[in-house]
Design a protein around this motif. Structure first.
Motif, PDB file in Angstrom:
ATOM      1  N   SER A 104     159.934 -88.965  70.172  1.00 46.65           N
ATOM      2  CA  SER A 104     160.361 -87.603  69.897  1.00 46.65           C
ATOM      3  C   SER A 104     159.471 -86.595  70.576  1.00 46.65           C
ATOM      4  CB  SER A 104     160.389 -87.352  68.397  1.00 46.65           C
ATOM      5  OG  SER A 104     159.080 -87.432  67.896  1.00 46.65           O
ATOM      6  N   CYS A 105     160.046 -85.416  70.713  1.00 49.23           N
ATOM      7  CA  CYS A 105     159.312 -84.247  71.168  1.00 49.23           C
ATOM      8  C   CYS A 105     159.360 -83.265  70.018  1.00 49.23           C
ATOM      9  CB  CYS A 105     159.983 -83.632  72.391  1.00 49.23           C
ATOM     10  SG  CYS A 105     160.146 -84.766  73.765  1.00 49.23           S
ATOM     11  N   THR A 106     158.201 -82.844  69.545  1.00 48.87           N
ATOM     12  CA  THR A 106     158.203 -81.980  68.379  1.00 48.87           C
ATOM     13  C   THR A 106     157.415 -80.713  68.624  1.00 48.87           C
ATOM     14  OG1 THR A 106     156.242 -82.973  67.435  1.00 48.87           O
ATOM     15  CG2 THR A 106     158.345 -83.963  66.816  1.00 48.87           C
ATOM     16  N   SER A 107     157.693 -79.753  67.793  1.00 47.41           N
ATOM     17  CA  SER A 107     156.951 -78.511  67.772  1.00 47.41           C
ATOM     18  C   SER A 107     156.980 -78.006  66.341  1.00 47.41           C
ATOM     19  CB  SER A 107     157.617 -77.497  68.703  1.00 47.41           C
ATOM     20  OG  SER A 107     157.032 -76.231  68.539  1.00 47.41           O
ATOM     21  N   ASP A 108     155.874 -77.428  65.884  1.00 47.58           N
ATOM     22  CA  ASP A 108     155.844 -76.880  64.540  1.00 47.58           C
ATOM     23  C   ASP A 108     156.564 -75.544  64.463  1.00 47.58           C
ATOM     24  OD1 ASP A 108     154.406 -79.028  63.638  1.00 47.58           O
ATOM     25  OD2 ASP A 108     152.457 -78.063  63.956  1.00 47.58           O
ATOM     26  N   ASN A 109     156.818 -74.923  65.581  1.00 49.79           N
ATOM     27  CA  ASN A 109     157.403 -73.590  65.618  1.00 49.79           C
ATOM     28  C   ASN A 109     158.650 -73.597  66.491  1.00 49.79           C
ATOM     29  OD1 ASN A 109     158.047 -70.932  66.058  1.00 49.79           O
ATOM     30  ND2 ASN A 109     155.927 -70.264  66.330  1.00 49.79           N
ATOM     31  N   PRO A 110     159.867 -73.496  65.909  1.00 48.48           N
ATOM     32  CA  PRO A 110     161.088 -73.507  66.710  1.00 48.48           C
ATOM     33  C   PRO A 110     161.114 -72.410  67.765  1.00 48.48           C
ATOM     34  CG  PRO A 110     161.622 -73.751  64.401  1.00 48.48           C
ATOM     35  CD  PRO A 110     160.157 -73.447  64.489  1.00 48.48           C
ATOM     36  N   THR A 111     160.552 -71.250  67.490  1.00 43.88           N
ATOM     37  CA  THR A 111     160.527 -70.169  68.465  1.00 43.88           C
ATOM     38  C   THR A 111     159.673 -70.570  69.662  1.00 43.88           C
ATOM     39  OG1 THR A 111     160.769 -68.593  66.675  1.00 43.88           O
ATOM     40  CG2 THR A 111     160.021 -67.724  68.789  1.00 43.88           C
ATOM     41  N   GLU A 112     158.536 -71.221  69.402  1.00 48.35           N
ATOM     42  CA  GLU A 112     157.675 -71.706  70.476  1.00 48.35           C
ATOM     43  C   GLU A 112     158.431 -72.720  71.331  1.00 48.35           C
ATOM     44  OE1 GLU A 112     153.612 -72.956  69.431  1.00 48.35           O
ATOM     45  OE2 GLU A 112     154.137 -74.833  70.429  1.00 48.35           O
ATOM     46  N   GLU A 113     159.204 -73.587  70.680  1.00 47.61           N
ATOM     47  CA  GLU A 113     159.962 -74.593  71.406  1.00 47.61           C
ATOM     48  C   GLU A 113     160.979 -73.945  72.336  1.00 47.61           C
ATOM     49  OE1 GLU A 113     162.624 -78.429  70.217  1.00 47.61           O
ATOM     50  OE2 GLU A 113     160.830 -77.998  69.067  1.00 47.61           O
ATOM     51  N   LEU A 114     161.666 -72.903  71.864  1.00 51.54           N
ATOM     52  CA  LEU A 114     162.613 -72.192  72.712  1.00 51.54           C
ATOM     53  C   LEU A 114     161.888 -71.586  73.908  1.00 51.54           C
ATOM     54  CD1 LEU A 114     164.862 -70.434  70.063  1.00 51.54           C
ATOM     55  CD2 LEU A 114     165.541 -72.244  71.623  1.00 51.54           C
ATOM     56  N   ALA A 115     160.709 -71.039  73.675  1.00 49.91           N
ATOM     57  CA  ALA A 115     159.939 -70.424  74.742  1.00 49.91           C
ATOM     58  C   ALA A 115     159.532 -71.461  75.789  1.00 49.91           C
ATOM     59  CB  ALA A 115     158.710 -69.729  74.178  1.00 49.91           C
ATOM     60  N   GLU A 116     159.326 -72.697  75.353  1.00 45.18           N
ATOM     61  CA  GLU A 116     158.950 -73.761  76.276  1.00 45.18           C
ATOM     62  C   GLU A 116     160.166 -74.363  76.984  1.00 45.18           C
ATOM     63  OE1 GLU A 116     156.869 -76.572  73.887  1.00 45.18           O
ATOM     64  OE2 GLU A 116     155.162 -75.253  73.572  1.00 45.18           O
ATOM     65  N   ALA A 117     161.335 -73.805  76.760  1.00 51.18           N
ATOM     66  CA  ALA A 117     162.580 -74.272  77.382  1.00 51.18           C
ATOM     67  C   ALA A 117     162.910 -75.704  76.974  1.00 51.18           C
ATOM     68  CB  ALA A 117     162.532 -74.103  78.890  1.00 51.18           C
ATOM     69  N   HIS A 118     162.624 -76.050  75.753  1.00 53.92           N
ATOM     70  CA  HIS A 118     162.986 -77.349  75.193  1.00 53.92           C
ATOM     71  C   HIS A 118     163.579 -77.071  73.819  1.00 53.92           C
ATOM     72  CE1 HIS A 118     162.623 -81.607  74.125  1.00 53.92           C
ATOM     73  NE2 HIS A 118     162.260 -81.168  72.948  1.00 53.92           N
ATOM     74  N   TYR A 119     164.889 -77.218  73.682  1.00 55.24           N
ATOM     75  CA  TYR A 119     165.514 -76.818  72.423  1.00 55.24           C
ATOM     76  C   TYR A 119     166.900 -77.435  72.259  1.00 55.24           C
ATOM     77  CZ  TYR A 119     168.100 -73.719  75.525  1.00 55.24           C
ATOM     78  OH  TYR A 119     168.888 -73.235  76.540  1.00 55.24           O
ATOM     79  N   LEU A 120     167.392 -77.411  71.040  1.00 54.26           N
ATOM     80  CA  LEU A 120     168.788 -77.619  70.691  1.00 54.26           C
ATOM     81  C   LEU A 120     169.050 -76.651  69.549  1.00 54.26           C
ATOM     82  CD1 LEU A 120     170.993 -80.687  70.463  1.00 54.26           C
ATOM     83  CD2 LEU A 120     170.988 -79.058  68.569  1.00 54.26           C
ATOM     84  N   LYS A 121     170.039 -75.801  69.736  1.00 52.17           N
ATOM     85  CA  LYS A 121     170.379 -74.825  68.710  1.00 52.17           C
ATOM     86  C   LYS A 121     171.886 -74.675  68.642  1.00 52.17           C
ATOM     87  CE  LYS A 121     170.102 -70.814  71.730  1.00 52.17           C
ATOM     88  NZ  LYS A 121     169.641 -69.447  71.889  1.00 52.17           N
ATOM     89  N   ALA A 122     172.363 -74.220  67.476  1.00 60.77           N
ATOM     90  CA  ALA A 122     173.788 -73.994  67.262  1.00 60.77           C
ATOM     91  C   ALA A 122     173.961 -73.144  66.007  1.00 60.77           C
ATOM     92  CB  ALA A 122     174.522 -75.326  67.091  1.00 60.77           C
ATOM     93  N   VAL A 123     175.169 -72.661  65.814  1.00 59.98           N
ATOM     94  CA  VAL A 123     175.528 -71.952  64.592  1.00 59.98           C
ATOM     95  C   VAL A 123     176.364 -72.920  63.761  1.00 59.98           C
ATOM     96  CG1 VAL A 123     176.738 -69.976  63.604  1.00 59.98           C
ATOM     97  CG2 VAL A 123     175.449 -69.717  65.747  1.00 59.98           C
ATOM     98  N   VAL A 124     175.852 -73.278  62.577  1.00 54.17           N
ATOM     99  CA  VAL A 124     176.512 -74.235  61.693  1.00 54.17           C
ATOM    100  C   VAL A 124     177.060 -73.469  60.500  1.00 54.17           C
ATOM    101  CG1 VAL A 124     176.220 -76.294  60.267  1.00 54.17           C
ATOM    102  CG2 VAL A 124     174.962 -76.086  62.430  1.00 54.17           C
ATOM    103  N   ASN A 125     178.374 -73.373  60.412  1.00 51.22           N
ATOM    104  CA  ASN A 125     179.038 -72.609  59.346  1.00 51.22           C
ATOM    105  C   ASN A 125     178.407 -71.223  59.169  1.00 51.22           C
ATOM    106  OD1 ASN A 125     181.055 -74.394  58.810  1.00 51.22           O
ATOM    107  ND2 ASN A 125     180.263 -75.070  56.842  1.00 51.22           N
ATOM    108  N   GLY A 126     178.146 -70.569  60.281  1.00 52.89           N
ATOM    109  CA  GLY A 126     177.629 -69.201  60.251  1.00 52.89           C
ATOM    110  C   GLY A 126     176.120 -69.071  60.167  1.00 52.89           C
ATOM    111  N   LYS A 127     175.387 -70.186  60.061  1.00 48.87           N
ATOM    112  CA  LYS A 127     173.925 -70.127  59.953  1.00 48.87           C
ATOM    113  C   LYS A 127     173.286 -70.782  61.176  1.00 48.87           C
ATOM    114  CE  LYS A 127     173.817 -70.163  54.935  1.00 48.87           C
ATOM    115  NZ  LYS A 127     173.351 -70.833  53.734  1.00 48.87           N
ATOM    116  N   LEU A 128     172.221 -70.170  61.672  1.00 47.47           N
ATOM    117  CA  LEU A 128     171.540 -70.686  62.851  1.00 47.47           C
ATOM    118  C   LEU A 128     170.796 -71.986  62.533  1.00 47.47           C
ATOM    119  CD1 LEU A 128     170.746 -70.265  65.821  1.00 47.47           C
ATOM    120  CD2 LEU A 128     168.748 -68.988  65.001  1.00 47.47           C
ATOM    121  N   PHE A 129     171.017 -72.993  63.350  1.00 48.31           N
ATOM    122  CA  PHE A 129     170.313 -74.271  63.292  1.00 48.31           C
ATOM    123  C   PHE A 129     169.475 -74.360  64.556  1.00 48.31           C
ATOM    124  CE2 PHE A 129     169.931 -78.588  64.849  1.00 48.31           C
ATOM    125  CZ  PHE A 129     169.639 -79.356  63.739  1.00 48.31           C
TER     126      PHE A 129
END
Length: 161
Positions: A21-46
């Motif tokens: 796995s590739c992990t980060s304690d901070n999802p925002t930091e992970e997005l900044a590092e250009a390594h992410y998976l995100k989506a809107v699940v029933n109206g809520k950000l995942f």
């Protein structure tokens, strides 16, 4: 049908446990590092804080988990290149591409194999097996064993594995 669902949930969990796995304690930091998976699940950000990719036997397995909520989005695709892969029970999905959303804490899950018709897709825009990185977009509707729906939209991923 419940045995199919149980099998898919178990496969998803096994892939999650066995993968590196590739992990980060901070999802925002992970997005900044250009390594992410995100989506809107029933109206809520995942936003996943751990993602696993396995490429084997012309199949692509991706499991992305938000650890605090014990939820995961997963894909199992017969993919070995870029392209758009149809999800749902259709004539266009002869490869049995599957996606889903798992809630580990409640042991419940939603999978595209319970939904008839073209109910979504995963588009792989970059797939570099040699350098181990992949990116793309996804949207789908999945159902649980009681045929209740969950909608996952505006999905994006860029993963170095």
């Amino acid at each position: 049908m419940k045995s199919i669902f149980s099998t898919l949930v178990n496969v998803g969990l096994v892939v999650l446990v066995l993968c590196t796995s590739c992990t980060s304690d901070n999802p925002t930091e992970e997005l900044a590092e250009a390594h992410y998976l995100k989506a809107v699940v029933n109206g809520k950000l995942f936003v996943a804080d751990e993602s696993n990719v396995v490429v084997a036997n012309n199949q692509l397995h991706i499991v992305a988990t938000h650890m605090e909520s014990s939820t995961s989005i997963f894909f199992t695709l017969n993919a070995k290149d870029t392209g758009t892969y149809v999800l749902g029970v259709t004539e266009e999905n002869l490869q049995n591409n599957v996606a889903g959303y798992l809630q580990s804490a409640t042991k419940s899950g939603y999978v595209t194999t319970y939904a008839a018709g073209n109910i979504g897709s995963v588009s792989i825009e970059h797939f570099d097996i040699e350098n181990k990185n992949i990116s793309g977009t996804f949207n789908f509707t999945a159902k649980n064993s009681d045929y209740q729906s969950i909608t996952i939209k505006d999905g994006e991923f860029q993963i170095q594995y």
